[in-house]
Design a protein around this motif. Structure first.
Motif, PDB file in Angstrom:
ATOM      1  N   GLY A   1       0.774  -1.172  -0.105  1.00  0.00           N
ATOM      2  CA  GLY A   1       0.013   0.103  -0.012  1.00  0.00           C
ATOM      3  C   GLY A   1       0.682   1.093  -0.005  1.00  0.00           C
ATOM      4  O   GLY A   1       0.305   2.321  -0.220  1.00  0.00           O
ATOM      5  N   ASP A   2       2.235   1.075   0.219  1.00  0.00           N
ATOM      6  CA  ASP A   2       3.030   2.202   0.083  1.00  0.00           C
ATOM      7  C   ASP A   2       3.440   2.917  -1.218  1.00  0.00           C
ATOM      8  O   ASP A   2       3.100   2.143  -2.209  1.00  0.00           O
ATOM      9  CB  ASP A   2       4.500   1.788   0.984  1.00  0.00           C
ATOM     10  CG  ASP A   2       4.163   1.739   2.498  1.00  0.00           C
ATOM     11  OD1 ASP A   2       3.028   2.392   2.836  1.00  0.00           O
ATOM     12  OD2 ASP A   2       5.058   1.337   3.172  1.00  0.00           O
ATOM     13  N   GLU A   3       3.857   3.955  -1.528  1.00  0.00           N
ATOM     14  CA  GLU A   3       3.980   4.548  -2.910  1.00  0.00           C
ATOM     15  C   GLU A   3       5.323   3.650  -3.261  1.00  0.00           C
ATOM     16  O   GLU A   3       6.144   3.197  -2.570  1.00  0.00           O
ATOM     17  CB  GLU A   3       4.542   5.981  -2.805  1.00  0.00           C
ATOM     18  CG  GLU A   3       3.173   6.882  -2.482  1.00  0.00           C
ATOM     19  CD  GLU A   3       3.737   8.247  -2.524  1.00  0.00           C
ATOM     20  OE1 GLU A   3       5.083   8.457  -2.550  1.00  0.00           O
ATOM     21  OE2 GLU A   3       2.869   9.315  -2.758  1.00  0.00           O
ATOM     22  N   PRO A   4       5.361   3.265  -4.381  1.00  0.00           N
ATOM     23  CA  PRO A   4       6.621   2.755  -5.137  1.00  0.00           C
ATOM     24  C   PRO A   4       7.765   3.661  -4.915  1.00  0.00           C
ATOM     25  O   PRO A   4       7.572   4.814  -4.658  1.00  0.00           O
ATOM     26  CB  PRO A   4       6.304   2.470  -6.502  1.00  0.00           C
ATOM     27  CG  PRO A   4       5.169   3.395  -6.954  1.00  0.00           C
ATOM     28  CD  PRO A   4       4.246   4.089  -5.619  1.00  0.00           C
TER      29      PRO A   4
END
Length: 746
Positions: free
Chosen positions: A312-315
């Protein structure tokens, strides 16, 4: 077979023909020349390729930019040579495709001779030194394009100068065979005209050896492939970061690495002010206005080691920025940052970053003291590896960047935790307050008491959005505090106020969509976009920018939380820049309605809009009416379309809302002055009765305010009393005058 650019060949042929008309000998037997190149019979013995241009033609040499090549008189030690000339600012040069003549990973002795032909003109224009060089452009099946230096830059003048080296074909670090190898001879002065003669690839001559190592593409102002193991020009703003050359190159032996960054704001940077020597291109002018310089920017990026990213974190992303600094002595006067290459996801595989970058910052006219190019990543753990970093002539197909200031931190935040909504303003009947979110102690903004579509709540954000043309990341959370019977959507707008250019005492208001309509529920919905501040058609700064929240359902009570303007959001779409029309103005002549019932007659009157109007006459013998409309107490079921006059009104999401409907009518007396109307309803349940009193001359009257939805809306009229003359209708916000606007523009 060799690949030739047909357009360039035609240009060469045409140019050669033009010179031929002036007495220059030419030979148009290109098929024989082509065959001679293919089978080697065109060459001097024991050469891979040679050309002394004695055949009288320039085929198959090609050029860059607007340059042309022609075969002309005046060779080094023979009759002819090849002339290269240019008509604009593109880097000029002439090249020939030799992929079939040169074997890869083979050493050749290369030589050619170069001579300037316009040294007097150059001197008069202040050009003191002209350098010529030879480069080879390799193209590979993987779509990689690489330049390798054949002969290093060499000073040339108006006497013949030899450019020579023992050249090894191929590109270090690339094993695949090239699909094209074009060898170019070029100069570093765009206005130079020069001659080429005795161009040969033969056996090694024991000269200085070149080849294999990539070099700057033509037109470059800066190039670094890190093969010299020198990283001294590259620095980090973090004391913990390590900048070094590593043997993890995309092409060649070495690339640049930065590791040990302590935060996401830590960047790798290089000063390029001396290369980008001017903020404007003095040769590119129109109407005496200087134009910003535009460069093609290129680099390759990758991660040197994997980064652990949670679900769910940004790439992992990287961004390339340019920081401009203005100094007064030792004091920093101002700084501004622009985007060179927008945020892009990176992995452990090489990724090419390619844009066209405009030098300078919107709103800053003075020359900066420094221009610092910076590369950073959104994760401190990111070990960045960079290779083939350069700025050159702009690319023919790359997205433009630069010139707009970049937002590097949040400039506006409001979570209502202080319980204060005093800076919020409303329109219409709307009211705002700060309340506890149901079931929590979280404080949020409540918007209630709306009775019209355009009843909004807003807050002044002009003090935060100061960089017009900049792209700000925007976020807001909205949900319903109640559940209306119909669906409810919300959107966010920005209202800009500018001085009226035609009236010093007045202002002009423009609306721009920040985030368009989304359907709401009892759960929080995030509105997230990148928003370009300002309006494209206005050069001046606005005196006010108000962020507004509005809903398309007047029964909806809204809760708002976590408003934010800040740095651009990875992957989000960009809005803004273009004003919208938030208020419709619709005129329709009655005889132009989408449907005119058979019981209505169209009559002529020069005082009517368009010269015509519609009426159900008082003379009952002229029509077979289904009901007795003369009885005021009778409310018939209007199922017969013959009694209807229907108008279609189409509105977009920008201008849907509450409008007043006006009719231009004429009535003879109290027995023919009332009418039925319905907006988006059938007459059985949604009709309204309006008695307008006698109006013996044409005049306007309001028949009420209605909500018009996005898409198609229908306004229908039916007579309550015979003799009501209907000329035209107007949907708007104020009473019209005169005939209004004539037409059928519904």
């Amino acid at each position: 077979m060799n690949r030739f650019n047909l357009n360039k060949v035609l240009l060469v042929i045409l140019a050669s023909g033009a010179l031929g008309a002036c007495g220059i000998e030419k030979n148009n037997d290109t098929s024989a020349i082509k065959q001679g190149i293919e089978d080697g019979t065109q060459n001097i013995p024991n050469t891979a390729y040679s050309n002394d241009f004695e055949d009288g033609i320039s085929y198959p040499w090609e050029t860059r930019g607007s340059a042309i090549v022609v075969n002309t008189t005046g060779g080094k030690d023979s009759e002819r040579a090849l002339m290269v000339t240019s008509s604009d600012g593109n880097n000029q040069g002439a090249g020939i495709e030799l992929v079939n003549q040169l074997s890869m990973n083979t050493q050749y002795g290369f030589s050619t001779w170069v001579k300037l032909s316009n040294i007097v003109d150059l001197a008069e224009n202040g050009v003191v030194t002209v350098n010529a060089k030879v480069v080879a452009r390799y193209e590979f099946p993987s779509a990689q394009e690489q330049y390798v230096e054949v002969v290093e830059p060499t000073k040339v003048a108006d006497s013949w100068t030899q450019l020579a080296a023992d050249f090894t074909t191929g590109v270090n670090g690339i094993d695949e065979a090239p699909t094209s190898v074009t060898v170019y001879v070029e100069t570093d002065q765009t206005s130079a005209k020069f001659l080429i003669d005795n161009f040969t690839f033969t056996k090694p001559q024991g000269a200085q050896t070149s080849g294999g190592v990539t070099t700057a593409p033509p037109g470059s102002v800066f190039f670094d492939n890190f093969e010299d193991n020198d990283t001294s020009n590259w620095v980090s703003n973090s004391d913990s970061a390590v900048v070094t050359a590593v043997d993890d190159a995309r092409v060649g032996d070495l690339a640049l690495s930065i590791s040990g960054r302590s935060s996401a704001d830590d960047s790798l940077s290089i000063q390029l002010k001396n290369q980008l020597y001017s903020m404007v291109d003095s040769t590119n002018t129109e109407n005496d206005e200087s134009m910003p310089l535009e460069y093609g920017f290129n680099t390759w990026l990758k991660l040197g080691a994997p980064v652990s990213v949670g679900e769910g974190d940004e790439p992992v992303t990287a961004t390339v920025l340019a920081k401009y600094t203005w100094m007064d002595g030792d004091d920093v006067v101002s700084t501004a940052t622009t985007v060179v290459a927008p945020e892009q996801e990176i992995t452990e595989e090489w990724m090419r970053v390619k844009t066209n970058y405009t030098v300078g910052v919107s709103g800053f006219e003075d020359e900066p003291s420094s221009i610092e190019f910076m590369i950073k990543s959104n994760y401190a753990e990111s070990q960045l590896v960079i290779d083939e970093f350069y700025l050159a002539d702009k690319f023919s197909s790359a997205r433009p960047t630069g010139y707009a200031p970049y937002i590097s931190e949040n400039v506006y935040q409001e979570d209502f935790s202080d319980g204060d909504a005093s800076d919020w303003q409303t329109t219409g009947t709307a009211s705002v307050s700060v309340v506890d979110e149901p079931g929590t102690s979280n404080k949020v903004l409540s918007i209630t008491d709306r009775t019209h579509f355009r009843d909004r709540a807003g807050v002044e954000v002009g003090g935060a959005l100061t960089q017009m043309g900049s792209v700000y990341g925007f976020n807001a959370s909205i949900k319903l505090a109640n559940m209306p019977a119909d669906t409810a959507s919300a959107r966010l707008l920005a209202k800009y106020t500018y001085p009226d250019p035609n009236d010093a005492n007045a202002t002009v208001e423009e609306f721009v969509v920040i985030s368009d309509f989304k359907e709401l529920s009892s759960d929080w919905l995030t509105f997230s976009t990148n928003y370009k501040a300002g309006i494209d058609s206005y050069d001046s700064s606005p005196s006010s920018i108000v962020l507004y929240v509005e809903s398309d359902n007047t029964e909806a009570d809204l809760l708002v939380d976590d408003l934010m303007f800040g740095e651009p959001i990875y992957g989000a779409a960009t809005t803004g820049g273009t004003p919208i029309s938030t208020v419709a103005s619709i005129w329709v002549d009655a005889e132009c309605a989408a449907h005119v019932g058979d019981y209505w007659l169209t009559e002529s009157d020069e005082l009517a809009s368009g010269g015509n109007y519609v009426v159900i006459p008082n003379n009952s013998a002229t029509a077979d009416y289904p009901e007795d409309y003369t009885n005021p107490g009778l409310y018939p079921t209007f199922t017969d379309k013959k009694v209807h006059v229907d108008f279609k009104v189409n509105l977009t999401s920008d201008n849907a809302g509450d409008y007043e409907v006006y009719v231009r009518r004429q009535t003879a007396g109290g027995g023919d002055d009332s009418i039925f109307v319905a907006v988006n309803d059938d007459f059985n349940s949604g009709r309204h009765f309006f008695n307008h009193n006698a109006s013996p001359t044409w005049g306007w009257a309001s028949i009420g305010t209605y909500t018009f939805a996005r898409g198609e809306n229908t306004i229908s009229f039916a007579p309550r009393e015979k003799g009501f003359k209907l000329d035209s209708i107007y949907v708007g916000t104020s009473m019209p005058e005169g005939k209004g606007e004539t037409g059928c523009n519904f």
